[in-house]
Design a protein around this motif. Structure first.
Motif, short mmCIF file in Angstrom:
data_model
loop_
_atom_site.label_atom_id
_atom_site.label_comp_id
_atom_site.label_asym_id
_atom_site.label_seq_id
_atom_site.Cartn_x
_atom_site.Cartn_y
_atom_site.Cartn_z
N HIS A 1 0.88 -1.18 0.00
CA HIS A 1 0.00 0.00 0.00
C HIS A 1 0.91 1.22 0.00
N PHE A 2 0.85 1.98 -1.07
CA PHE A 2 1.69 3.17 -1.23
C PHE A 2 0.85 4.43 -1.07
N ASP A 3 1.40 5.42 -0.40
CA ASP A 3 0.81 6.74 -0.34
C ASP A 3 1.91 7.70 -0.78
N LEU A 4 1.83 8.16 -2.01
CA LEU A 4 2.89 8.99 -2.59
C LEU A 4 2.67 10.48 -2.37
N TYR A 5 1.72 10.84 -1.54
CA TYR A 5 1.35 12.24 -1.32
C TYR A 5 2.54 13.10 -0.91
N ARG A 6 3.44 12.57 -0.08
CA ARG A 6 4.55 13.36 0.45
C ARG A 6 5.77 13.42 -0.48
N LEU A 7 5.76 12.66 -1.58
CA LEU A 7 6.91 12.73 -2.48
C LEU A 7 6.96 14.10 -3.14
N LYS A 8 8.16 14.62 -3.25
CA LYS A 8 8.33 15.95 -3.84
C LYS A 8 8.50 15.90 -5.35
N ASN A 9 9.07 14.79 -5.84
CA ASN A 9 9.31 14.66 -7.29
C ASN A 9 9.52 13.19 -7.65
N LYS A 10 9.60 12.92 -8.94
CA LYS A 10 9.73 11.53 -9.39
C LYS A 10 11.08 10.91 -9.00
N GLU A 11 12.10 11.73 -8.78
CA GLU A 11 13.39 11.21 -8.35
C GLU A 11 13.28 10.51 -6.99
N GLU A 12 12.46 11.07 -6.11
CA GLU A 12 12.24 10.43 -4.81
C GLU A 12 11.57 9.06 -4.99
N ALA A 13 10.69 8.94 -5.97
CA ALA A 13 10.04 7.66 -6.23
C ALA A 13 11.08 6.63 -6.69
N TYR A 14 11.99 7.06 -7.56
CA TYR A 14 13.06 6.16 -7.99
C TYR A 14 13.98 5.82 -6.82
N ASP A 15 14.31 6.82 -6.01
CA ASP A 15 15.22 6.61 -4.87
C ASP A 15 14.68 5.58 -3.89
N MET A 16 13.36 5.55 -3.71
CA MET A 16 12.78 4.58 -2.77
C MET A 16 12.63 3.20 -3.40
N GLY A 17 12.98 3.07 -4.69
CA GLY A 17 12.89 1.78 -5.37
C GLY A 17 11.47 1.39 -5.76
N LEU A 18 10.63 2.38 -5.99
CA LEU A 18 9.23 2.11 -6.31
C LEU A 18 9.08 1.15 -7.48
N ASP A 19 9.89 1.32 -8.51
CA ASP A 19 9.79 0.47 -9.69
C ASP A 19 10.05 -1.00 -9.36
N GLU A 20 10.87 -1.28 -8.38
CA GLU A 20 11.19 -2.66 -8.01
C GLU A 20 10.00 -3.37 -7.36
N TYR A 21 9.16 -2.64 -6.66
CA TYR A 21 7.97 -3.26 -6.06
C TYR A 21 7.05 -3.83 -7.14
N PHE A 22 6.95 -3.14 -8.26
CA PHE A 22 6.04 -3.57 -9.32
C PHE A 22 6.54 -4.83 -10.02
N ASP A 23 7.82 -5.13 -9.90
CA ASP A 23 8.39 -6.33 -10.52
C ASP A 23 8.10 -7.60 -9.73
N GLU A 24 7.57 -7.49 -8.53
CA GLU A 24 7.36 -8.65 -7.66
C GLU A 24 6.08 -9.44 -7.94
N ASN A 25 5.21 -8.95 -8.79
CA ASN A 25 3.92 -9.58 -9.04
C ASN A 25 3.08 -9.66 -7.76
#
Length: 134
Positions: A73-97
């Motif tokens: 369960h993600f709440d991205l409200y506090r992210l300031k920009n897309k770089e922070e999303a990459y820094d937290m490894g968001l893309d890797e969560y989606f690879d887990e099925n």
């Protein structure tokens, strides 16, 4: 699919949405206070999460173990920009099925998988919501 519901209907709504799901990543769009987190808690319960799900506003992501899969369960409200999303490894969560429920997905548009469901919730009145599931 469009569903009009009240809080008493949430278990049925969650069950119906999961039964009609073809993707495990869902993007939630609604104004603050419309019930995104409340619905996600019910979805987690329907997926076999036994612990009490909570809002990940400060942690940004909460992880749960369901009956057959992990639930994120993600709440991205506090992210300031897309770089922070990459820094937290968001893309890797989606690879887990795993099941991924994303509130405030706008900052992660370039990271999100192509096959997602969009859940839009509109406040009808104090007790009623209208949900559009695509």
């Amino acid at each position: 699919m469009t569903i009009t519901y009240s809080i008493d209907d949430l278990a049925d709504v969650a069950r119906k949405l999961i039964q009609n799901s073809t993707h495990k990543t869902w993007l939630f769009n609604a104004q603050m206070g419309a019930g995104k987190t409340t619905l996600i808690k019910e979805l987690a319960k329907e997926l076999g999460v036994n612990e009490m799900a909570s809002s990940p506003t400060f942690s940004i992501v909460n992880e749960y173990l369901g009956t057959n899969d992990k639930v994120y369960h993600f709440d991205l409200y506090r992210l300031k920009n897309k770089e922070e999303a990459y820094d937290m490894g968001l893309d890797e969560y989606f690879d887990e099925n795993a099941w991924c429920f994303v509130e405030w997905p706008d900052l992660a548009q370039n990271i999100l998988p192509k096959n997602v469901h969009t859940v839009s919730i509109t406040i009808v009145d104090e007790h009623t919501r209208e949900l559009n599931f695509v």
